[in-house]
Motif scaffolding. Structure first.
Motif, mmCIF file in Angstrom:
data_model
loop_
_atom_site.group_PDB
_atom_site.id
_atom_site.type_symbol
_atom_site.label_atom_id
_atom_site.label_comp_id
_atom_site.label_asym_id
_atom_site.label_seq_id
_atom_site.Cartn_x
_atom_site.Cartn_y
_atom_site.Cartn_z
ATOM 1 N N ALA A 168 1.055 -1.117 0.071
ATOM 2 C CA ALA A 168 0.487 0.008 0.025
ATOM 3 C C ALA A 168 1.183 1.152 -0.042
ATOM 4 C CB ALA A 168 -1.333 0.046 1.430
ATOM 5 N N THR A 169 0.111 2.203 -0.292
ATOM 6 C CA THR A 169 1.029 3.365 -0.610
ATOM 7 C C THR A 169 -0.178 5.137 0.237
ATOM 8 O OG1 THR A 169 1.603 3.089 -2.949
ATOM 9 C CG2 THR A 169 1.621 4.985 -1.876
ATOM 10 N N ILE A 170 0.865 5.356 1.193
ATOM 11 C CA ILE A 170 1.026 6.369 1.772
ATOM 12 C C ILE A 170 0.509 7.681 0.615
ATOM 13 C CG2 ILE A 170 1.340 8.810 3.595
ATOM 14 C CD1 ILE A 170 2.077 6.118 5.370
ATOM 15 N N ILE A 171 -0.692 8.550 0.204
ATOM 16 C CA ILE A 171 -1.049 9.519 -0.426
ATOM 17 C C ILE A 171 -1.478 11.043 -0.580
ATOM 18 C CG2 ILE A 171 -1.600 7.426 -2.495
ATOM 19 C CD1 ILE A 171 -4.786 8.937 -1.603
ATOM 20 N N GLY A 172 -1.260 10.523 0.775
ATOM 21 C CA GLY A 172 -1.766 11.671 1.860
ATOM 22 C C GLY A 172 -1.662 11.670 3.025
ATOM 23 N N LEU A 173 -1.386 12.552 4.251
ATOM 24 C CA LEU A 173 -1.810 12.804 5.410
ATOM 25 C C LEU A 173 -2.262 14.642 5.713
ATOM 26 C CD1 LEU A 173 1.015 12.248 7.523
ATOM 27 C CD2 LEU A 173 0.530 14.102 7.938
ATOM 28 N N ARG A 174 -3.395 14.231 6.726
ATOM 29 C CA ARG A 174 -3.836 15.151 7.281
ATOM 30 C C ARG A 174 -3.503 15.384 8.449
ATOM 31 N NH1 ARG A 174 -7.758 16.318 10.773
ATOM 32 N NH2 ARG A 174 -8.393 14.301 11.194
ATOM 33 N N GLN A 175 -3.261 16.931 8.658
ATOM 34 C CA GLN A 175 -2.470 17.046 9.992
ATOM 35 C C GLN A 175 -3.070 17.968 11.219
ATOM 36 O OE1 GLN A 175 0.573 20.144 8.104
ATOM 37 N NE2 GLN A 175 2.042 18.234 9.246
ATOM 38 N N GLN A 176 -2.813 17.664 12.454
ATOM 39 C CA GLN A 176 -4.128 17.709 12.766
ATOM 40 C C GLN A 176 -4.505 19.288 12.870
ATOM 41 O OE1 GLN A 176 -2.083 18.655 17.005
ATOM 42 N NE2 GLN A 176 -4.172 17.923 18.631
ATOM 43 N N GLU A 177 -3.888 20.155 12.534
ATOM 44 C CA GLU A 177 -4.178 21.139 12.333
ATOM 45 C C GLU A 177 -5.273 22.294 11.223
ATOM 46 O OE1 GLU A 177 -1.184 20.615 12.084
ATOM 47 O OE2 GLU A 177 -0.102 21.137 14.033
ATOM 48 N N GLY A 178 -5.680 20.735 10.324
ATOM 49 C CA GLY A 178 -6.346 20.768 8.910
ATOM 50 C C GLY A 178 -5.709 20.851 7.754
ATOM 51 N N ALA A 179 -4.669 21.351 8.002
ATOM 52 C CA ALA A 179 -3.887 21.023 6.443
ATOM 53 C C ALA A 179 -3.251 19.808 6.106
ATOM 54 C CB ALA A 179 -2.797 21.210 6.638
ATOM 55 N N LEU A 180 -3.511 19.709 4.873
ATOM 56 C CA LEU A 180 -3.818 18.415 3.844
ATOM 57 C C LEU A 180 -2.581 17.951 3.204
ATOM 58 C CD1 LEU A 180 -4.909 15.649 3.424
ATOM 59 C CD2 LEU A 180 -5.676 16.744 1.056
ATOM 60 N N LEU A 181 -1.386 17.583 4.141
ATOM 61 C CA LEU A 181 -0.258 17.245 2.860
ATOM 62 C C LEU A 181 -0.212 16.184 1.872
ATOM 63 C CD1 LEU A 181 2.513 16.872 6.162
ATOM 64 C CD2 LEU A 181 1.438 19.184 4.326
ATOM 65 N N VAL A 182 -0.203 16.140 0.593
ATOM 66 C CA VAL A 182 -0.300 14.956 -0.789
ATOM 67 C C VAL A 182 1.659 15.096 -1.213
ATOM 68 C CG1 VAL A 182 -0.675 15.135 -3.376
ATOM 69 C CG2 VAL A 182 -2.013 16.776 -1.615
ATOM 70 N N SER A 183 1.275 13.345 -0.963
ATOM 71 C CA SER A 183 2.191 13.084 -0.859
ATOM 72 C C SER A 183 3.577 13.138 0.257
ATOM 73 C CB SER A 183 3.111 12.643 -2.215
ATOM 74 O OG SER A 183 2.130 12.008 -3.155
ATOM 75 N N PRO A 184 3.117 13.372 1.798
ATOM 76 C CA PRO A 184 3.497 13.805 2.841
ATOM 77 C C PRO A 184 5.830 13.221 2.545
ATOM 78 C CG PRO A 184 3.004 11.944 3.232
ATOM 79 C CD PRO A 184 1.908 12.101 1.940
ATOM 80 N N PRO A 185 6.192 14.172 2.664
ATOM 81 C CA PRO A 185 7.103 14.038 2.740
ATOM 82 C C PRO A 185 8.141 12.767 3.529
ATOM 83 C CG PRO A 185 7.244 16.038 3.232
ATOM 84 C CD PRO A 185 6.143 15.935 3.257
ATOM 85 N N ALA A 186 9.037 12.231 2.949
ATOM 86 C CA ALA A 186 9.593 10.858 4.002
ATOM 87 C C ALA A 186 10.364 10.891 5.077
ATOM 88 C CB ALA A 186 10.900 10.081 3.232
ATOM 89 N N ASP A 187 11.017 12.012 5.317
ATOM 90 C CA ASP A 187 11.026 11.962 6.621
ATOM 91 C C ASP A 187 9.993 12.800 7.531
ATOM 92 O OD1 ASP A 187 13.497 12.171 6.323
ATOM 93 O OD2 ASP A 187 14.074 13.868 4.970
ATOM 94 N N TYR A 188 9.017 13.171 7.408
ATOM 95 C CA TYR A 188 8.286 13.254 7.437
ATOM 96 C C TYR A 188 7.427 12.835 9.225
ATOM 97 C CZ TYR A 188 3.889 15.477 9.755
ATOM 98 O OH TYR A 188 2.278 16.185 10.462
ATOM 99 N N VAL A 189 7.714 12.926 10.678
ATOM 100 C CA VAL A 189 6.888 12.426 11.465
ATOM 101 C C VAL A 189 5.683 12.493 12.358
ATOM 102 C CG1 VAL A 189 7.717 11.199 14.056
ATOM 103 C CG2 VAL A 189 9.469 12.006 12.365
ATOM 104 N N PRO A 190 4.338 11.496 11.539
ATOM 105 C CA PRO A 190 2.990 11.779 12.235
ATOM 106 C C PRO A 190 3.456 12.053 13.616
ATOM 107 C CG PRO A 190 3.692 9.690 10.535
ATOM 108 C CD PRO A 190 4.870 9.884 10.854
ATOM 109 N N LYS A 191 2.075 12.697 13.719
ATOM 110 C CA LYS A 191 1.879 12.661 15.447
ATOM 111 C C LYS A 191 0.762 13.101 16.188
ATOM 112 C CE LYS A 191 2.033 17.848 14.557
ATOM 113 N NZ LYS A 191 2.381 18.291 13.273
ATOM 114 N N ALA A 192 0.222 13.028 16.981
ATOM 115 C CA ALA A 192 -0.884 13.309 17.644
ATOM 116 C C ALA A 192 -1.926 14.126 17.165
ATOM 117 C CB ALA A 192 -1.045 13.636 19.064
ATOM 118 N N GLY A 193 -2.802 13.575 16.472
ATOM 119 C CA GLY A 193 -4.287 14.360 15.493
ATOM 120 C C GLY A 193 -3.788 14.177 13.911
ATOM 121 N N ASP A 194 -2.121 13.140 13.738
ATOM 122 C CA ASP A 194 -2.400 13.601 12.303
ATOM 123 C C ASP A 194 -3.634 12.204 12.253
ATOM 124 O OD1 ASP A 194 -1.140 15.449 12.427
ATOM 125 O OD2 ASP A 194 1.260 14.669 12.250
ATOM 126 N N VAL A 195 -3.437 12.427 11.028
ATOM 127 C CA VAL A 195 -4.620 10.936 10.171
ATOM 128 C C VAL A 195 -3.939 11.007 8.629
ATOM 129 C CG1 VAL A 195 -6.486 10.164 9.114
ATOM 130 C CG2 VAL A 195 -6.591 11.566 10.748
#
Length: 351
Positions: free
Chosen positions: A304-331
């Motif tokens: 499977a592939t991560i195509i996006g990440l919604r941050q706790q603040e509401g911003a949507l990252l399309v193809s999030p950077p590989a170095d990004y560390v998911p945190k509480a509230g992220d989806v």
């Protein structure tokens, strides 16, 4: 509504029967001066037309009363017999019992989804929700429509699926009524989809549901663009216009056909469908917390592939950077085939 009508018929039959007994006893005690026991006896023998005989000879006034009393009871008994016959022989009593049992089960539901209106859009929403394991309560006025759907007789997409023949939790009545929405458990529901044919009815449902449950997520169907603002003002979180979406979809099949075919794969409209799943940070296994997307290595482990990440603040990252560390509230938004998503959930979702 149907259940209420049946209850009303039973109540009316009981009221007519009791009133007949009272009228008879009052007549015999008032006109013939019978005591209560004799009056009750004469009332029962007259109503049942057994004809055991009179306790005492009747006066002229008493005979006139009995004559009209018998004519009145012919109507009462005929109605009572018709009600009892329909309930016993036509299965109305069983239907009423099943509805009562369903109501009792719904009272224990919490976090469920309510679908108002079981037209094409409502049925499709129900199928999608049930396929994803959601508990659903349908609100519909047409009991025959629900019956045919449950038996797989009116929807080719439904027939033959894993949902065919399953019990549908339904409330029969007008979805614009607060009483019906409360019967469907709107105060305890997590979401409501109103897909009634008329936009005005959908506005009314959204308004009523929002008043009954301020935290409810409401998705409303609209036929006209002018209804969108009214639905949002009434309390809907999102408004969907099937006709507009359909026209746009057909146009894009001409100008961007491959993009639409890919979207069809995600939406499940294609035979080789893909599945788009979300995973909240709180649902992720604890041993993966603090790892970057590169370290999670979801693609090589599951396909499977991560195509996006919604941050706790509401911003949507399309193809999030590989170095990004998911945190509480992220989806995390993950795309893959059924098998790949199942593998992803086994490996990464907290049990």
């Amino acid at each position: 509504m149907l259940k209420q009508a049946n209850i009303n018929r039973i109540v009316l039959a009981i009221v007519l029967t009791v009133s007949s007994l009272i009228i008879g006893m009052l007549g015999f005690t008032g006109i013939e001066n019978f005591n209560l026991v004799d009056a009750f006896y004469m009332t029962v023998t007259t109503v049942s037309t057994v004809g055991y005989g009179e306790v005492h000879p009747l006066s002229t006034a008493g005979r006139i009363f009995v004559s009209f009393y018998i004519l009145y009871n012919l109507v009462v008994v005929a109605y009572l017999v018709s009600v009892l016959s329909s309930f016993i022989f036509d299965g109305e009593l069983r239907k009423l019992f099943n509805m009562f049992r369903t109501d009792q089960e719904i009272k224990h539901f919490s976090g469920h989804v309510i679908v108002c209106g079981f037209g094409r859009n409502g049925r499709r929403a129900y199928q999608e929700l049930r396929a994803n394991g959601a508990r659903v309560v349908a609100v519909e006025m047409d009991q025959e429509l629900m019956k045919s759907f449950a038996e797989g007789r009116d929807d080719e997409d439904y027939e033959g699926t894993d949902l065919a023949g399953e019990k549908i939790f339904a409330v029969f009545g007008d979805a614009t009524s607060d009483r019906v929405l409360m019967q469907a458990g709107v105060q305890r529901a997590s979401a409501l989809i109103t897909a009634l044919p008329k936009d005005a009815d959908n506005v009314f449902v959204a308004l009523s549901a929002r008043a009954l449950n301020p935290h409810l997520k409401i998705i409303a169907r609209a036929s006209y663009k002018t209804s969108e603002s009214k639905l949002l003002s009434a309390g809907a979180n999102s408004v969907v216009m099937p006709d507009e979406i359909g026209g746009s979809h057909m146009a894009k099949l001409v100008v961007r056909p491959e993009v639409i075919r890919f979207l069809d794969l995600i939406s499940g409209l294609s035979a080789d469908k893909l599945r788009l799943e979300e995973l909240a940070f709180a649902q992720m296994r604890h041993d993966f917390h603090g790892q970057s997307i590169r370290d999670l290595d979801i693609r090589s482990r599951t396909g499977a592939t991560i195509i996006g990440l919604r941050q706790q603040e509401g911003a949507l990252l399309v193809s999030p950077p590989a170095d990004y560390v998911p945190k509480a509230g992220d989806v995390l938004l993950v795309l893959g085939s059924e098998a790949q998503i199942e593998s992803f959930e086994v490996k990464y979702r907290q049990l």
